[in-house]
Design a protein around this motif. Structure first.
Motif: not given
Length: 352
Positions: A33, A93-94, A111-112, A148, A150, A154, A174, A177-178, A181
């Motif tokens: 971000d 993230c999403d 977003d990511v 990463m 993020i 969030d 969340y 999500c990481i 990714k």
């Protein structure tokens, strides 16, 4: 369950790093971000919400959310590594979990999910003239690190701290999500991952306690004080709880994914404890900032309407550029420790 826990503890015991972690560090691919972005959101804004085209490297900029050069650019400068910065200021993230609209990009902050897609487009890009990828010219499994960082957006305002998530999603979504990714990065050939944990946001002016730098009104949260349901001290402690919760999950889940579940065979991951590093900057600022130091008030003080006044002291005296963003000097500290991480000797990293 007990047997799995014993295996995890035993496996974690072998996580001892000696010597360089990456022996031939040539590329840093960064996702995140505003703590990482140097010019990607600016491109979106300048092009009416249109993303940079595949194959185009976003340029260096020191006109960033932190008021200067970002940590990842410092890493590139210190090491000579090539920087590929996919981070977008304002990103989560999403957007299916947290949805925050920015009118100047005619939609939500990218977003990511977008960032990973942009990375995938870039590595598959073929220049029509050269018939080759002219962006990634030397990307190997053993010379490229993927970071990463993020979570600031969030967990923050118009997100989890204000109960603003979508579809009944929770903080574990969340976190999932990481790791999802990282799945995509792994599929694209990535083998060196750095998971940077959440910053101590409760120390920032935006989420700090009153009397210790915490602000009641901010350009990032214009209606923070007038809403009687928000107690400023409660907000700060809630943010502290959230960041420590997330970081605890990172600390235990990462060895599980790497050593027990073997989610990324052949890959290596380091958890970078930025939370502890920035807490040390806050508690021992003379080691990082120029005296006289200031770790509570921001260098750039803005009201709810975005009218800002800058300090007479230069930015290198400050931990925070504004209510939320670390200053350039703080970013330098983050970068120095990232270089130590890559070299395998960071006391703020755990290697798997």
């Amino acid at each position: 369950m007990r047997g799995s826990l014993s295996l995890l503890i035993a496996a974690s015991a072998v996580v001892v790093k000696a010597g360089p972690w990456v022996t031939d560090f040539k590329n840093l691919v960064a996702f995140g971000d505003s703590y990482t972005d140097e010019s990607r959101l600016s491109y979106f804004i300048a092009h009416n919400g249109t993303a940079p085209p595949p194959g185009q490297l976003t340029p260096f900029s020191n006109d960033t959310a932190g008021g200067g050069v970002t940590w990842d650019r410092w890493v590139a400068d210190y090491t000579g590594a090539m920087l590929y910065d996919y981070a977008v200021a304002g990103a989560v993230c999403d957007n299916d979990i947290i949805y925050r609209v920015l009118s100047s990009v005619v939609g939500p902050f990218p977003d990511v999910v977008y960032e990973i897609g942009a990375f995938e487009d870039d590595i598959s890009y073929i220049n029509a003239t050269t018939k080759s990828n002219t962006l990634y010219t030397d990307r190997g499994a053993d010379n490229t690190v993927y970071s990463m960082w993020i979570g600031t957006n969030d967990l923050g305002v118009n997100a989890f701290i204000t109960d603003s998530s979508l579809h009944s999603t929770l903080i574990p979504d969340y976190i999932d999500c990481i790791y999802n990714k990282f799945d995509a990065i792994y599929k694209a050939g990535g083998r060196y991952f750095v998971l940077m944990n959440t910053a101590p946001l409760q120390l920032s002016p935006l989420y700090g306690v009153p009397g210790a730098g915490g602000v009641s009104v901010s350009q990032y949260w214009p209606n923070k004080k007038p809403q009687s349901q928000y107690n400023l001290t409660e907000i700060s402690y809630k943010m502290k709880e959230y960041t420590q919760l997330v970081n605890s999950v990172f600390a235990y889940r990462t060895p599980f994914e790497m050593l027990i579940a073997k989610r990324y065979p052949g890959a290596k991951m380091a958890v970078y404890d930025v939370h502890s590093l920035l807490t040390d900057v806050y508690n021992n600022p003379e080691q990082y900032l120029t005296s006289p130091v200031n770790v509570t008030a921001p260098y750039n003080m803005c009201d709810a309407a975005g009218n800002c006044t800058q300090s007479a002291l230069s930015l290198d005296h400050y931990m925070w550029f504004d209510d939320l963003h670390p200053s350039e000097k703080t970013d330098q500290a983050i970068a120095h420790e990232f270089v130590n991480l890559v070299n395998g000797n960071s006391t703020y990293a755990t290697y798997y």
